[in-house]
Design an enzyme around this catalytic site. Structure first.
Site, PDB file in Angstrom:
ATOM      1  N   HIS A 270       0.801  -1.242   0.000  1.00  0.00           N
ATOM      2  CA  HIS A 270       0.000   0.000   0.000  1.00  0.00           C
ATOM      3  C   HIS A 270       0.833   1.292   0.000  1.00  0.00           C
ATOM      4  CE1 HIS A 270      -3.573  -2.315   1.306  1.00  0.00           C
ATOM      5  NE2 HIS A 270      -2.797  -2.878   2.213  1.00  0.00           N
TER       6      HIS A 270
HETATM    7  C1  BDR Z   1      -2.722   0.878   5.529  1.00  0.00           C
HETATM    8  O1  BDR Z   1      -2.910   0.397   6.851  1.00  0.00           O
HETATM    9  C2  BDR Z   1      -1.695  -0.066   7.375  1.00  0.00           C
HETATM   10  O2  BDR Z   1      -1.859  -1.322   7.958  1.00  0.00           O
HETATM   11  C3  BDR Z   1      -0.699  -0.074   6.250  1.00  0.00           C
HETATM   12  O3  BDR Z   1       0.577   0.245   6.727  1.00  0.00           O
HETATM   13  C4  BDR Z   1      -1.227   0.946   5.294  1.00  0.00           C
HETATM   14  O4  BDR Z   1      -0.750   2.240   5.614  1.00  0.00           O
HETATM   15  C5  BDR Z   1      -3.462  -0.018   4.578  1.00  0.00           C
HETATM   16  O5  BDR Z   1      -4.819  -0.029   4.892  1.00  0.00           O
END
Ligand code: BDR
Ligand code: CA
Length: 320
Positions: A242
């Site tokens: 992500h």
């Molecule tokens: C986001 O939530 C976190 O767990 C990850 O690092 C990312 O920023 C994804 O939903």
């Protein structure tokens, strides 16, 4: 010397890849890193950020600690089940100790000082809950003029992950997210789950990262718990990076294709709390069915293989 960048982060396995992407890119001027609670508690996200920068040979980058909790309501849970108890799949012990002391300044003060000192507007990549950014903009409204863009990993157009409706970063502090996304006037690019999931990497990509050298091998070694989580999500061995997708856009503007939509954030206490409402109806303000929300850029598409290659080249040094 390239894009001036501040990363606000809660490392986090994908945060680790995102920080690496900026820290290892010669055309990025990484001014500072600020930490926030999120995937794991603040003391952990802070030490992970400092030790990651040490791994990347970037002890020149200051790290300051920020919010330990959301602005209004206390936080119900973190994401240890996704990122491991230490935030890095139980492998934070493989990182070197940080030689650079933690800043005595807090995250808001460091961001403010860096913005004020910069001779051009600075990009900020918030890749955790938006608490530090909301606090910065609330306490120092003048700072907004020095922010080129906020390139935010957060939200979902059609689905959530923390809940059916809400993505983790927004769900973790919806009031701060609404302040930043809806009520402020700073240019925003929102990088939602819909696109980050499509950019997922496979075993071959991770093997190339691991084979690239000591930094790549250490980074790949941080992914085990996280990778298992996404293997369960997808039913095959794929992993979502992500935050690295958002940082790719921060350092290479236009690598993601954006569309402008009105966005609002559900701050109610019901099942949709933390949902990003991305209005794709394109209604005029005089339409009776018009709903408010701020028009912001939402990243909807990219050249998927190109994006994966861009990140891999930067992480493995192929781009240097
Ligand atoms: C986001 O939530 C976190 O767990 C990850 O690092 C990312 O920023 C994804 O939903
Ligand atoms: Ca994150």
């Amino acid at each position: 010397m390239g894009t001036k960048l501040i990363i606000d982060t809660d490392p986090g396995v994908d945060d680790a890849l995102a920080i690496a992407l900026a820290a290892l890119s010669p055309d990025v001027d990484l001014l500072g890193v600020t930490s926030v609670f999120g995937n794991v508690p603040l003391d952990r996200t802070t030490s992970n950020a400092r030790r990651l920068l040490e791994l990347f040979g970037r002890a020149d980058v200051p790290v300051a600690a920020g919010a330990a909790r959301p602005l209004v309501y206390s936080k119900p849970r973190d994401a240890k089940e996704v990122h491991g108890g230490d935030g890095l799949s139980g492998h934070s012990y493989t990182l070197p100790e940080a030689t650079r002391p933690l800043e005595e300044r807090d995250a808001v003060r460091l961001m403010l000082d860096l913005l004020e000192a910069a001779d051009e507007p600075v990009t900020i990549a918030p890749i955790g809950p938006l608490t530090n950014i909301a606090a910065l903009l609330a306490a120092h409204p003048g700072a907004a003029a020095k922010i080129a863009r906020l390139v935010i990993m957060g939200g979902g157009v059609t689905f959530g992950n923390s809940t059916t409706a809400a993505e983790f970063n927004i769900w973790s502090d919806p009031e701060s997210a609404r302040r930043v996304l809806v009520e402020e006037d700073v240019p925003v690019v929102l990088v939602p789950l819909d696109l980050t999931h499509r950019c997922a990497v496979d075993a071959d990509w991770l093997a190339k990262l691991a084979a690239s050298g000591p930094i790549g091998a250490t980074l790949e070694g941080l992914t085990s718990t996280y990778r298992q989580h996404y293997t369960r999500v997808f039913g095959e061995d794929r992993m979502v990076m992500h935050d690295a997708v958002a940082v790719a856009e921060a350092i290479s503007p236009g690598i993601l294709h954006t569309e402008t939509y009105r966005v609002d954030v559900d701050c109610g206490l019901g099942p949709a709390r933390g949902q990003t409402l991305v209005d794709r109806r394109r209604l005029g303000e005089d339409d009776p069915q018009f709903s408010p929300g701020r028009p912001i850029e939402v990243a909807m598409d990219t050249d998927l293989d190109g994006l994966r290659g861009f990140v891999l080249d930067r992480l493995t040094g192929a781009a240097r």
